[in-house]
Design a protein around this motif. Structure first.
Motif, short mmCIF file in Angstrom:
data_model
loop_
_atom_site.label_atom_id
_atom_site.label_comp_id
_atom_site.label_asym_id
_atom_site.label_seq_id
_atom_site.Cartn_x
_atom_site.Cartn_y
_atom_site.Cartn_z
N ILE A 1 0.90 -1.15 0.00
CA ILE A 1 0.00 0.00 0.00
C ILE A 1 0.94 1.21 0.00
O ILE A 1 1.77 1.34 0.90
CB ILE A 1 -0.91 0.01 1.25
CG1 ILE A 1 -1.61 -1.34 1.36
CG2 ILE A 1 -1.93 1.16 1.18
CD1 ILE A 1 -1.42 -2.01 2.67
N ASN B 1 9.54 4.51 -1.17
CA ASN B 1 9.90 3.13 -0.82
C ASN B 1 9.36 2.15 -1.86
O ASN B 1 10.07 1.23 -2.29
CB ASN B 1 9.32 2.74 0.54
CG ASN B 1 10.04 3.41 1.68
OD1 ASN B 1 11.09 4.01 1.49
ND2 ASN B 1 9.47 3.32 2.87
N ASP C 1 17.28 7.81 2.56
CA ASP C 1 16.23 7.17 3.33
C ASP C 1 15.64 5.92 2.69
O ASP C 1 15.58 4.86 3.30
CB ASP C 1 15.11 8.21 3.50
CG ASP C 1 14.57 8.19 4.89
OD1 ASP C 1 15.20 7.58 5.75
OD2 ASP C 1 13.49 8.78 5.10
#
Ligand code: NAI
Length: 531
Positions: A69, A75, A440
């Motif tokens: 999701i 990411n 990140d």
């Protein structure tokens, strides 16, 4: 694109009467050794305990899908693109030269475990963690998922600005084959208002029961179309605000299901996705900090014996903090304050610039030193004891603050500044400052892989207590063995959270070894200390 189911040969066989290999299973005996401590008037009476268990691991790895999701985010797209780069062996040019794809940063694929010593030389033998038990290879994961932004994945990857241009260029045609994210549910009250502009790919309507059924159907369809044995559903969407825990609404499994039927405003999208996965019998992992697992969701997972894990990926600052705070406290040094500042400029940072979403992150980042402090009452005063012997408050604790600011210019390259201010010998002070700069999403992506692969593995492990006439049963629904990769580990209600990174890793290593009948990680190395 869609790899076929795999059954990889074992790299390790354990030769012992405690470990049995059949075509289907590896079955291993394990002696769980502990000790019971009774405290009377300041005296500790310790009784060693041992309980024999058997672990049974299904050898054939599941053909596994990963449904994310938030697949269109930093990411999500980084994970898809890097798996595709690895799968198709895409090499790319950077200003440093030629870069090969790899899985650096994955505990399973890029770290090793000591399994013993060579006879004669006594030399230690290390193997990749992924060789201990049969595990899914990341290249074999079938990828899919939802996003409220309908931008096709090759364009979403570009929007994320994480990967080198030359990699983006080459991987784009493969990303294009993954298509567009599935439409998702968007309840604007739960994420920052600044996300509204990207919400153009939505499941229509306001009926939460209909939304739940839609998501469940998406999971079933994905599983069927790709001929999968297992789908891991993974929240890597924006951080939501906390849900209020309201008696009668989300406190029990039945109330939560009723609240969904009634489209209650306090049911968040992430909880709805978790409930969908639980009801489909597929594992759900929460990679963000919000309290997706309201008590009713945990109870529902218990009832359905579905696996859940969370919360919040532990990529940089918190990982380091769980190591550094433990090092200080275990060295007998007393941290007085830990001050953490972050700034980042990606969409996650934009979302976290809103107060309620920041609050979720602040909570998830805050409890990481609690257990280390609680374990050392020489340095920190224990809580006072109330009238009925119940502790009052938390006892002495270092000051701990967390600040996060959105600085668009730095993009995905998060900066974390931490000051550890400690009391040392006889009134002295020590200050350690750490400046941590990290890309990140390149830290977070391997964690998503590890969590997915471990979760799939843990669905194949069963256990039984020897001597209790029990059949093999699945592990408990909340997979706390995933703690190493998670900032605020979800554990079995009523049990203590372990934040220490070393202890989390030891637990994982010991468990994997126990499943093949090897004793845990002994650093005693007795043979090196005796004649
Ligand atoms: P991102 O903002 O780039 O991606 C999030 C994606 O989720 C966006 O594409 C957005 O459109 C989508 N989204 C939002 N609500 C949705 C919904 N209801 N349904 C489907 N899609 C939805 O963020 P990023 O950097 O990928 O991070 C994702 C999450 O992981 C965040 O919550 C972040 O706090 C958490 N996290 C990230 C870490 C990192 O190092 N990147 C570390 C720890 C946690």
């Amino acid at each position: 694109i869609h790899p076929t189911a795999v059954r990889r040969p074992h790299a390790i066989t354990v030769q012992s009467e405690n470990t049995l290999y059949s075509d289907e299973h590896i079955t291993a005996k394990f002696f769980n050794r502990g000790s019971e401590v009774t405290v009377t008037d300041g005296h500790f009476s310790v009784k060693p305990t041992v309980q024999e268990y058997e672990f049974q691991t299904k050898r054939a790895v599941s053909k596994t899908g990963l449904m994310m999701i938030g697949i269109g985010g930093n990411n999500g797209t980084t994970l898809c693109a890097t798996i595709l780069a690895n799968r198709h062996n895409i090499i790319w040019h950077t200003k440093e030269g030629i870069q090969q794809p790899n899985y650096i940063g994955s505990v399973l694929r890029a770290s090793t475990v000591r399994i013993g010593t060579e006879p004669g030389s006594g030399k230690e033998v290390h193997v990749p963690v992924s060789d201990i038990l049969p595990m899914v290879h990341p290249n074999d994961l079938v990828l899919g998922g939802w996003d409220i932004s309908g931008v096709p994945l090759e364009k979403a990857m570009k929007r994320s600005k994480v990967l080198d241009y030359d990699l983006q260029r080459q991987v784009a045609p493969h990303m294009a084959l993954l298509g567009k994210p599935l439409p998702s549910i968007y309840y604007p009250d739960f994420i920052a208002a600044n996300q509204e502009a990207r919400a153009d790919n939505l499941i229509p309507g306001e009926d939460k029961q209909a939304h739940l059924e839609h998501i469940r159907a998406d999971i079933r369809k994905f599983k069927q179309e790709n001929d999968l044995d297992r789908v891991v559903v993974f929240w890597t969407a924006n951080t939501e605000r906390y849900s209020d825990i309201i008696p009668g609404v989300n406190d029990t499994a039945d109330n939560l299901l009723a609240a969904i039927k009634a489209s209650h405003s306090e049911v968040s999208p992430s909880t709805l996705f978790a409930v969908a996965a639980i009801l489909e019998g597929e594992p759900f992992v929460n990679g963000a900090p919000q309290n997706t697992f309201v008590p009713g969701a945990i109870e529902l997972a218990e009832k359905h014996q579905s696996f859940i894990g969370g919360d919040d990926l532990k990529s940089g600052q918190t990982k380091l903090k769980s190591v550094l705070a433990e090092f200080l406290v275990n060295a007998g040094i007393k941290p007085l304050s830990i001050a953490s500042y972050n700034h980042l400029g990606n969409n996650d940072g934009h979302n976290l610039s809103a107060e309620r979403q920041f609050k979720s992150k602040e909570i998830s980042k805050s409890s990481v030193v609690d257990d280390m402090v609680d374990a050392n009452r020489l340095l920190y005063k224990a809580p006072a004891v109330g009238p009925k012997g119940v502790p009052v408050g938390k006892g002495e604790h270092p000051d701990h603050i967390v600040v996060i600011k959105y600085v668009p210019a730095v993009g995905d390259s998060k900066r974390a500044i931490d000051e550890y201010y400690s009391e040392i010998f006889c009134g002295g002070r020590s200050t350690i400052n750490i400046f941590n700069e990290c890309e990140d999403s390149l830290l977070a992506t391997p964690l998503i892989l590890d969590l997915t692969i471990l979760t799939e593995l843990l669905t194949r492990v069963k256990y039984r207590k020897v001597g209790a006439g029990q059949d093999f049963a699945p592990l408990y629904a909340v997979l706390s063995l995933l703690s190493y990769m998670l900032k605020a580990p979800l554990v079995k209600p009523g049990t203590e959270v372990v934040n220490s990174l070393n202890r989390q890793r030891n637990a994982l290593e010991s468990f994997l070894k126990a499943c093949i009948g090897l004793e845990g990680n002994s650093d005693l190395l007795l043979e090196t200390r005796i004649w």
